[in-house]
Design a protein around this motif. Structure first.
Motif, short mmCIF file in Angstrom:
data_model
loop_
_atom_site.label_atom_id
_atom_site.label_comp_id
_atom_site.label_asym_id
_atom_site.label_seq_id
_atom_site.Cartn_x
_atom_site.Cartn_y
_atom_site.Cartn_z
N LEU A 418 0.82 -1.20 0.00
CA LEU A 418 0.00 0.00 0.00
C LEU A 418 0.86 1.26 0.00
O LEU A 418 0.56 2.24 -0.69
N HIS A 419 1.93 1.24 0.76
CA HIS A 419 2.81 2.41 0.83
C HIS A 419 3.51 2.66 -0.49
O HIS A 419 3.93 3.80 -0.77
N ALA A 420 3.66 1.62 -1.30
CA ALA A 420 4.34 1.76 -2.59
C ALA A 420 3.43 2.35 -3.67
O ALA A 420 3.91 2.67 -4.78
N LEU A 421 2.14 2.48 -3.38
CA LEU A 421 1.24 3.05 -4.37
C LEU A 421 1.62 4.49 -4.69
O LEU A 421 2.04 5.24 -3.80
N PRO A 422 1.50 4.92 -5.94
CA PRO A 422 1.90 6.29 -6.30
C PRO A 422 0.91 7.32 -5.75
O PRO A 422 -0.25 7.01 -5.50
N GLU A 423 1.40 8.52 -5.53
CA GLU A 423 0.54 9.64 -5.15
C GLU A 423 1.02 10.89 -5.89
O GLU A 423 1.50 11.85 -5.30
N ARG A 424 0.85 10.83 -7.22
CA ARG A 424 1.30 11.92 -8.08
C ARG A 424 0.34 13.09 -8.09
O ARG A 424 0.63 14.14 -8.65
N SER A 425 -0.81 12.92 -7.48
CA SER A 425 -1.81 13.99 -7.41
C SER A 425 -2.56 13.87 -6.09
O SER A 425 -2.46 12.85 -5.39
N GLU A 426 -3.33 14.91 -5.76
CA GLU A 426 -4.13 14.87 -4.54
C GLU A 426 -5.15 13.73 -4.61
O GLU A 426 -5.42 13.07 -3.60
N GLU A 427 -5.68 13.50 -5.80
CA GLU A 427 -6.66 12.42 -5.96
C GLU A 427 -6.03 11.06 -5.68
O GLU A 427 -6.61 10.22 -4.98
N GLU A 428 -4.83 10.84 -6.21
CA GLU A 428 -4.14 9.57 -5.95
C GLU A 428 -3.77 9.43 -4.48
O GLU A 428 -3.85 8.34 -3.91
N ALA A 429 -3.36 10.55 -3.87
CA ALA A 429 -2.99 10.50 -2.45
C ALA A 429 -4.19 10.13 -1.58
O ALA A 429 -4.07 9.34 -0.63
N ARG A 430 -5.33 10.70 -1.91
CA ARG A 430 -6.53 10.39 -1.13
C ARG A 430 -6.95 8.94 -1.33
O ARG A 430 -7.35 8.25 -0.37
N ALA A 431 -6.88 8.45 -2.59
CA ALA A 431 -7.22 7.05 -2.86
C ALA A 431 -6.28 6.11 -2.11
O ALA A 431 -6.71 5.07 -1.57
N LYS A 432 -5.01 6.47 -2.05
CA LYS A 432 -4.03 5.66 -1.31
C LYS A 432 -4.36 5.64 0.17
O LYS A 432 -4.31 4.59 0.83
N LEU A 433 -4.72 6.79 0.71
CA LEU A 433 -5.10 6.87 2.13
C LEU A 433 -6.30 5.99 2.41
O LEU A 433 -6.31 5.20 3.37
N MET A 434 -7.35 6.07 1.57
CA MET A 434 -8.55 5.29 1.80
C MET A 434 -8.30 3.80 1.65
O MET A 434 -8.94 2.98 2.33
N ALA A 435 -7.38 3.43 0.77
CA ALA A 435 -7.04 2.01 0.63
C ALA A 435 -6.43 1.48 1.92
O ALA A 435 -6.76 0.37 2.38
N GLU A 436 -5.55 2.27 2.54
CA GLU A 436 -4.94 1.82 3.80
C GLU A 436 -5.96 1.83 4.94
O GLU A 436 -5.94 0.95 5.81
N VAL A 437 -6.85 2.81 4.93
CA VAL A 437 -7.92 2.86 5.95
C VAL A 437 -8.78 1.61 5.86
O VAL A 437 -9.07 0.95 6.87
N GLN A 438 -9.19 1.25 4.65
CA GLN A 438 -10.02 0.05 4.46
C GLN A 438 -9.27 -1.19 4.92
O GLN A 438 -9.85 -2.09 5.54
N TRP A 439 -8.00 -1.26 4.59
CA TRP A 439 -7.16 -2.40 4.97
C TRP A 439 -7.10 -2.53 6.50
O TRP A 439 -7.28 -3.63 7.04
N LEU A 440 -6.88 -1.41 7.19
CA LEU A 440 -6.80 -1.44 8.65
C LEU A 440 -8.14 -1.80 9.27
O LEU A 440 -8.20 -2.52 10.28
N ARG A 441 -9.23 -1.32 8.68
CA ARG A 441 -10.56 -1.65 9.20
C ARG A 441 -10.84 -3.13 9.09
O ARG A 441 -11.42 -3.74 9.99
#
Length: 613
Positions: A418-441
């Motif tokens: 999950l940490h290796a996912l790109p965040e080249r834009s605010e949209e990608e950064a938010r999607a990356k954050l939500m992916a980790e949130v879902q994973w932790l949940r």
């Protein structure tokens, strides 16, 4: 013309000659076409049976030398960038000759110069000169709409309807709401449509579609109840027509009463599959998955060789935690796609067939991986994920792969993915954050979930959805005051966030506190999302807490029918148990355990009531 002449002669000689030659060819070709038109041969006199047939006599064109010169000059000045002068020259010639081609050219000159009012003036002159011209009528109507001159639309619209062939008129009426929807005053537009369609409300071939068109216009004007009344009248006129049901579908979920009209149409064996699928999508959006499955299954039975419904059926089965049945539907989808290619997919408006096919296949593979995961077959889930090669779905694929690793005890490897996912834009950064949130949940690591969301809300400030997720994490950590503060902040930022109202009301009901306030909050949520089974479940639960057991039973049965969710089942079973209907309670709980025996609420309910299944 002095200004025009001085500009013209400043141009290079070669450019001048090219412009004159092109214009001369255009005008000469037009004149030749007009002069070669001939009248029908005259019949020989009866007294002279031996007379030879008369030779065709050329018809003199109204295009005389001055008009020919005028058109030549008009084309030259147009090529020189003087569209206004060209427009006036062409309009004058078109009026004199009463010629469709010249009027059309005049309108085109004005449109190319982005002079909408002048284009409309030319179209009106065209209609005045040639009242029977269908093309002039269409041009005038389209220009009036484009210029938002709705107050002038009635006459050409009536004329267009009157002149339409009987077989084509219902189709034209059906398009009118969409044709008129961009006007600035939707209420006036609806009233206009009422007046224009009045003659067609009593004709058997147009009355149903006319009422539907009126209803659609009033719905756009914010008059949902009036629109529903028109839809009901249209359905009474013709119960077999899908149009009233489609209009009613547009009103869901806001107008719950519209659902009855749609269901009546769906009860007919001849209900169109496309309408059933539209209804299924609406039910799915309302989280009424059980009812949605019933509609899609009817479509797959009627059309077993059409692929898209099987993809939808598989997704719905997964929502109901029925992985084996989901896999059957999804495998059938992939089989049909392999056999039929891109034609087996629903294409988007601007989406090429190959892209539509790949999008559908990728979605099916993701769902099959999820089904295998629900069954506990992690190796098969990984095989499905490994077969996906779609950069646009990278976040989803890696999130599911990270979860598979975590379930196998390889938590650090999953997080690294999950940490290796790109965040080249605010949209990608938010999607990356939500992916980790879902994973932790999914891993029930609530403290880490809360901290990650708190950091995310520092970065993505004033994001009501992230604040809502943080509130839910706070609730899991029993930080009730913090949860309530965050939920009220969400409501302030987004007053129509139904989930925030529902979560706050349910939390109060679950803790048996401030029950009148809890009911009020949940009622507000239901007002924002009518028919949502989870909100109906919350309302049923607060009624149960307040001692209104029969009302609680009614609401919970309604919610469970719409979506047989495990937590709704836990609540329904408890109400049935309290009412002494223990066999029914046990049946509901066993069904729920069969879907997910690890559910915390179900297990806690059974433990508290000392029930052994």
């Amino acid at each position: 013309m002095a200004g025009f002449a001085s500009q013209w002669f400043k141009r290079p000689l070669r450019a001048q000659l090219r412009g004159v030659a092109a214009a001369a060819m255009l005008c000469t070709a037009y004149a030749a076409q007009a002069q070669t038109q001939t009248p029908a041969p005259a019949e020989a006199p009866a007294s002279s049976p031996s007379a030879s047939p008369a030779a065709p006599v050329p018809q003199n064109s109204a295009l005389d030398t001055p008009l020919l010169y005028q058109l030549l000059v008009g084309e030259i000045v147009l090529r020189n960038g003087q569209a206004g002068d060209a427009y006036q020259l062409y309009l004058d010639a078109a009026r004199r000759l009463r010629d469709e081609g010249l009027f059309r050219r005049t309108v085109e000159i004005a449109l190319q110069a982005r002079a909408g009012d002048q284009a409309l003036q030319a179209a009106k002159a065209w209609r005045q000169a040639l009242p029977q011209s269908g093309e002039a009528l269409r041009f005038e109507l389209q220009l009036l709409l484009a210029l938002h001159r709705g107050n002038e639309v009635a006459e050409p619209l009536r004329t267009l309807l009157e002149r339409s062939p009987d077989a084509e008129r219902p189709g034209l009426i059906a398009t009118l709401p969409r044709l008129l929807q961009r006007q600035d005053q939707p209420r006036e537009t609806a009233q206009l449509l009422d007046n224009v369609l009045k003659p067609y409300l009593e004709r058997p071939d147009t009355r149903t579609i006319s009422r539907v068109a009126q209803g659609s216009a009033w719905l756009s004007a914010g008059e949902a109840q009036r629109a529903l009344s028109l839809a009901e009248q249209a359905a009474a006129d013709d119960p077999n027509s899908p149009a009233p049901a489609l209009l009613a579908l547009e009103m869901l979920p806001r107008q719950v009463a519209a659902d009855a009209l749609v269901r009546r149409y769906m009860e007919q064996p001849q209900a169109e599959p496309a309408v059933r699928l539209s209804y299924a999508r609406t039910l799915s959006a309302m989280q009424r998955y059980g009812e949605a499955v019933q509609q899609v299954e009817l479509v797959t039975q009627a059309k077993p060789d059409v692929a898209p419904p099987f993809l939808m059926l598989g997704a719905l089965r997964l929502e109901l935690r029925e992985p084996a049945r989901a896999e059957v539907a999804l495998q059938r989808y992939l089989q049909l796609v392999r056999e039929q290619g891109a034609s087996a997919n629903e294409e988007g408006e601007d989406e090429p067939a190959d892209e539509a096919r790949q999008r559908g296949v990728t979605q099916a593979q993701l769902l099959l991986a999820q089904a295998a995961e629900q069954r506990g077959d992690m190796a098969q889930a990984e095989r499905w994920l490994a077969g996906i090669d779609d950069p646009q779905r990278l976040v989803e694929v890696q999130a599911r792969r990270a979860l598979l690793l975590a379930h196998q005890g390889r938590v650090d490897e999953g997080r690294a993915l999950l940490h290796a996912l790109p965040e080249r834009s605010e949209e990608e950064a938010r999607a990356k954050l939500m992916a980790e949130v879902q994973w932790l949940r999914e891993l029930k690591r609530w403290d880490e979930t809360y901290k990650l969301l708190a950091a995310g809300n520092q970065r993505f400030s004033a994001d009501p959805d992230l604040l809502y997720e943080q509130a839910m994490a706070a609730e899991k950590l029993d930080r009730v005051d913090e949860m309530e503060r965050l939920l009220r902040q969400v409501i302030t930022l987004k007053p129509d966030h139904q989930h925030a109202y529902n979560a706050l009301g349910y939390s109060l009901a679950e803790r048996n506190q401030r029950l009148p306030e809890a009911r009020q909050l949940i009622a507000k949520a239901l007002e924002l999302a009518p028919g949502d089974p989870f909100i109906i479940d919350s309302l049923g639960w607060v009624e149960f807490r307040m001692g209104n057991t029969q009302e609680a039973l009614r609401l919970l049965q309604q919610a469970y029918t719409a979506r047989p969710d495990i937590e709704i089942a836990a609540h329904l079973g408890e109400v049935l148990w309290t009412l002494g209907r223990r066999d029914e309670a046990l049946r509901v709980w066993r069904e729920a355990r069969g879907r997910d025996g690890s559910n915390e609420l179900l297990r806690a309910t059974l433990a508290r009531l000392k029930v052994d299944l």
